[in-house]
Design an enzyme around this catalytic site. Structure first.
Site, PDB file in Angstrom:
ATOM      1  N   SER A   1      -6.233  48.310  76.051  1.00  0.00           N
ATOM      2  CA  SER A   1      -6.035  49.743  75.581  1.00  0.00           C
ATOM      3  C   SER A   1      -6.914  50.017  74.249  1.00  0.00           C
ATOM      4  CB  SER A   1      -4.377  50.011  75.392  1.00  0.00           C
ATOM      5  OG  SER A   1      -4.030  49.422  73.973  1.00  0.00           O
TER       6      SER A   1
ATOM      7  N   GLY B   1      14.787  46.650  77.987  1.00  0.00           N
ATOM      8  CA  GLY B   1      14.341  46.907  76.694  1.00  0.00           C
ATOM      9  C   GLY B   1      14.584  45.681  75.817  1.00  0.00           C
ATOM     10  N   PRO B   2      13.834  45.790  74.510  1.00  0.00           N
ATOM     11  CA  PRO B   2      13.920  44.710  73.449  1.00  0.00           C
ATOM     12  C   PRO B   2      15.398  44.736  73.016  1.00  0.00           C
ATOM     13  CG  PRO B   2      12.862  47.022  72.710  1.00  0.00           C
ATOM     14  CD  PRO B   2      13.133  46.996  74.150  1.00  0.00           C
ATOM     15  N   PRO B   3      15.592  43.538  72.276  1.00  0.00           N
ATOM     16  CA  PRO B   3      17.056  43.286  71.761  1.00  0.00           C
ATOM     17  C   PRO B   3      17.466  44.452  70.805  1.00  0.00           C
ATOM     18  CG  PRO B   3      15.669  41.260  71.805  1.00  0.00           C
ATOM     19  CD  PRO B   3      14.616  42.502  72.179  1.00  0.00           C
TER      20      PRO B   3
ATOM     21  N   VAL C   1      18.856  47.392  71.269  1.00  0.00           N
ATOM     22  CA  VAL C   1      18.722  49.039  71.485  1.00  0.00           C
ATOM     23  C   VAL C   1      20.096  49.616  72.141  1.00  0.00           C
ATOM     24  CG1 VAL C   1      16.421  49.065  71.500  1.00  0.00           C
ATOM     25  CG2 VAL C   1      17.561  48.448  73.594  1.00  0.00           C
ATOM     26  N   GLY C   2      20.975  48.823  72.706  1.00  0.00           N
ATOM     27  CA  GLY C   2      22.253  49.077  72.974  1.00  0.00           C
ATOM     28  C   GLY C   2      22.386  48.977  74.416  1.00  0.00           C
ATOM     29  N   LYS C   3      21.758  48.081  75.152  1.00  0.00           N
ATOM     30  CA  LYS C   3      21.886  47.841  76.578  1.00  0.00           C
ATOM     31  C   LYS C   3      23.354  47.589  77.047  1.00  0.00           C
ATOM     32  CE  LYS C   3      18.542  44.614  76.699  1.00  0.00           C
ATOM     33  NZ  LYS C   3      18.329  44.605  75.265  1.00  0.00           N
TER      34      LYS C   3
ATOM     35  N   LYS D   1       2.935  54.363  70.294  1.00  0.00           N
ATOM     36  CA  LYS D   1       1.695  54.194  69.376  1.00  0.00           C
ATOM     37  C   LYS D   1       1.510  55.570  68.628  1.00  0.00           C
ATOM     38  CE  LYS D   1      -0.827  51.493  73.108  1.00  0.00           C
ATOM     39  NZ  LYS D   1      -1.729  51.406  73.986  1.00  0.00           N
TER      40      LYS D   1
END
Length: 789
Positions: free
Chosen positions: A679, A356-358, A360-362, A722
């Site tokens: 898309s 996941g992106p930076p 987010v709590g990984k 989205k």
């Protein structure tokens, strides 16, 4: 008596000994605080240290009350390290000092504020008489001692300074510690001479009596008695030198550790073989230290030690809920893993990869897993690691070789079943020095990691009980074989409502605590907090949000510190003053759309966004012009949209000549942001159809989907982000591929209730629902899903 300047020096406390000024003595230093003080003193230019005698010998870490008030300022002449826990110092006393204050430094040594005392002066007739009497007693005492050099008496007698003579005699005759301390604390020369004269008088009487007894009993002393006396004297000497605890040799200590370690059979066999080699080597041999270090590493590893897992699923759920808000799918997956471990204790530990992106709590999720299980937690960052030997270690043939980072992490944890986080696994480098990801193939394979071999150890170490947690920002740079060994769990990021709740629960209380404020002094209403989230940050995680809240808290802290105000409720109007102008301007729904403009949806690493695709006709022009930093895939989608409308122009009622005689310019704001992906296919098709038919698209509708030349609408990714972007912009209707209908279940309940979702299979269905008044002979209306609960 006048005093000199007050200075700070490191303090070494002494047992059973007093160091006098002018004297040079060896000291054995073994206690941690003393070692630290000696090291600090050696690192200074003067190499000065204060030596103070303890009142009680049994105290290992004395405080001010357990130390005498007067000590000796000494210079360290030489330092010899005997082993890891013992240093031999050669010190020379310089002068007496009085200790006023002691404090324990963060480096774990005593630092004292001392006052240097003036030397003892003031010669008098009585002092001279005592000086002569002392010389006579010394000469007599030395004559009765055995193995005394002949010129020692002349050296002592020739000492003109009575103070220096007194200190020399106290050192030579090994007086009782209390008497030595009394000599050091003497305030005048006369008092000092009286004390030493009294002691020497008593010593001469004892020597005379001992000489008489030895003469009478010499014939009766046998060999056994002589050995007993010598051993008792040797034991006392070792005790004075601090060597009593080091009677065991290194070999004996290693043998004892091996017996207590309960090593596996194959490991024990190798350790015993190395021990036999060590016993045959002299301590000065180069291989001696190499083998000893190797054995110490092996004995420190947790071959059989492990923590007992807490598999209470209710407790695990409470820990996860306490540490993280939202991420329900992720929490459910973690609970599922724990449930399997509870039902099958022999099951191999899972290998999870959080992507996941930076922000987010990984990483914090890994810590929560360890806390929920009751296991030790170790983190190992792989970002920038290029050399495979960093993970697997270096062979012992190299000078300075050491175990790899995996084995070192196991040694630090002290157990064989920790939660081991491999952070930034997607940023491992690969070059001519090796491929660290190849080394991870064995580590992260449950079928192989039970016999992991580090190059340094060259012994099979069991990693099968380790709970591996990997983190990554992207899967693109992770090799396929390595990715195949991990169970990937995606963290897509937080919606605005979740960020609002996270701020309330975690971020604001943390910033209030760090800035020293109270909840009453800093109050942020929900409306203000929402503007901070949407207008000052744009990210999937909450790191930038926390920094922005920290900036707010510091601004208020300044105002309160200067007593400009006592508390503040931050309104939306205050944000511009405190944080400056808005940094981001979210795309808002346009009230009316002109022909040739269509509303699309895009996915970005920091969430979703709304795109307005604009098309205009160029009479007399040729070809298709594309602007807005479009990628290759997006350009192909535009050409596919134009080709589809051209081939179906008769059916849609579009004049075919317009394609031949006019050019087309298609633009996607914002022009400074690179864009790519398939898309936007249906959005581009709708924009062109709206332009050619001169009919505007509905302003409350947005869409996303890939197109084909045959008119099909294909599924896309990132639907959740989205849809949330469309909701923020005020859009109420979403046209999406039929194949993505299943993804609607991931949306929050309030979003599904507020918005209308239209799944479509063909471009015809898109145009019918997007363009008002659009008509086609074969159009098929899709199933409309209003207010999906």
């Amino acid at each position: 008596m006048n005093s000199s300047k007050v200075t700070e020096y490191p303090i070494i406390s002494l047992k059973n000994t007093v160091v006098f000024p002018y004297m040079v003595l060896p000291l054995s230093v073994g206690r941690p605080r003393s070692l630290a003080a000696a090291e600090v003193a050696m690192n200074t230019e003067e190499k000065l240290v204060v030596l103070v005698t303890q009142k009680e010998v049994s105290i290992e870490e004395p405080t001010t009350k357990e130390l005498h008030e007067v000590g000796t300022l000494a210079i360290i002449k030489r330092s010899i390290r005997m082993n890891d826990t013992n240093v031999q110092l050669i010190v020379q006393g310089i002068g007496r000092v009085k200790i006023h204050d002691l404090k324990l430094t963060p480096q774990n040594y005593l630092l004292g504020t001392v006052e240097q005392l003036d030397s003892l002066g003031g010669n008098s007739t009585e002092s001279e008489a005592l000086h002569r009497a002392i010389n006579d007693l010394v000469t007599k005492a030395l004559s009765m001692l055995q193995n005394v050099p002949e010129d020692l008496a002349s050296i002592v007698v020739s000492t003109d300074d009575p103070v220096k003579l007194s200190y020399m005699l106290a050192t030579m005759f090994h007086m009782d510690t209390e008497k030595e301390q009394k000599l050091l604390e003497a305030n005048t020369q006369l008092d000092l001479l009286k004390e030493i004269h009294e002691y020497l008088t008593h010593e001469v009487q004892v020597l005379e009596l001992r000489q008489k007894i030895q003469g009478e009993a010499q014939a009766e002393i046998n060999k056994a008695q002589r050995e007993y006396v010598l051993r008792q004297q040797l034991r006392q000497i070792q005790k004075e030198l601090g060597e009593e605890e080091n009677e065991k040799t290194e070999i004996e200590m290693l043998r004892q550790k091996i017996a207590e370690a309960k090593l596996p059979e194959d490991v024990l066999k190798e350790v015993n073989r190395e021990m036999k080699r060590l016993e045959k080597l002299p301590a000065a041999a180069p291989d001696y230290q190499v083998i000893r270090t190797y054995l110490e590493v092996v004995l420190e590893l947790p071959w059989n030690t492990q923590t007992e897992d807490n598999l209470d699923l209710k407790h695990a759920r409470e820990v996860l809920e306490e540490d993280h808000y939202g991420l329900e799918d992720i929490k459910d997956r973690i609970i599922e893993h724990l449930a399997v471990m509870k039902l099958n204790p022999k099951a191999k530990s899972p290998i999870i990869c959080f992507v996941g992106p930076p922000g987010v709590g990984k990483t914090s999720l890994g810590q929560s897993i360890a806390r929920a299980l009751g296991r030790k937690f170790e983190r190992m960052s792989l970002g920038g690691v290029h050399d495979e030997a960093e993970l697997r270690g270096h062979r012992r043939t190299y000078i300075g070789s050491m175990p790899g980072r995996l084995i070192q992490a196991m040694r630090r944890s002290g157990v064989k079943n920790p939660v081991l986080m491999l952070d930034e696994v997607d940023k491992v480098g690969r070059d001519f020095r090796g491929d660290p990801t190849s080394a991870l193939l064995e580590v992260l394979d449950p079928a192989q990691n039970s016999t992991f071999r580090d190059h340094y150890l060259d012994l099979a170490f069991d990693l099968s009980k380790v709970f591996f947690v990997c983190t990554a920002n992207s899967l693109e740079t992770i090799p396929g074989p390595l990715l195949d060994r991990m169970e990937v769990i995606s963290l897509s990021g937080y919606i605005e409502q979740e960020k609002l709740e996270i701020s309330r629960r975690y971020l604001i209380p943390r910033q209030i605590k760090e800035t020293g404020l109270t909840e009453k002094q800093l109050q942020i209403p929900n409306e203000t907090l929402s503007q901070v989230i949407s207008l000052y940050t744009r990210e999937s995680g909450v790191r930038q949000l926390e920094r922005t809240l920290g900036q707010l808290a510091r601004k208020i802290a300044v105002k309160i510190a200067v007593k400009e105000l006592e508390e503040m409720v931050i309104s939306t109007e205050d944000l511009t003053t405190l944080l400056g102008p808005h940094k981001f301007f979210p795309e808002e729904m346009r009230a009316e759309l002109q022909a040739g403009v269509a509303t699309g949806l895009a996915w970005t690493p920091v969430g979703g966004d709304v795109l307005y695709i604009e098309a205009i006709s160029l009479p007399g022009g040729k070809d298709l012009t594309l602007t807005g930093q479009l990628g290759d895939v997006m350009k192909e989608s535009a050409r596919a949209a134009m080709s589809y409308l051209w081939s179906n122009s008769n059916r849609f009622g579009i004049d075919r000549e317009v394609f031949k005689n006019s050019g087309l310019h298609l633009h996607v704001p914002a022009g400074a942001v690179p864009k790519d992906g398939p898309s936007a296919g249906i959005t581009m098709t709708t924009a062109l159809a709206s332009l050619y038919l001169n009919k505007p698209m509905r302003s409350d509708t947005a869409m996303t989907g890939e197109i084909t030349l045959s008119g099909l609408v294909l599924p896309i990714g990132g639907l959740k982000e989205k849809v949330l972007a469309a909701r923020r912009a005020g859009i109420k209707r979403i046209i999406l591929p039929k194949a993505n209908e299943k993804d609607l279940i991931k949306l929050p309940g309030e979003v599904k209730q507020e918005m209308e979702f239209i799944p479509v299979k063909t471009i015809d269905q898109v145009l019918v629902n997007a363009i008002e008044g659009f008509d086609t002979h074969i159009s098929i209306l899709p199933t409309i899903l209003p207010n999906v609960a």
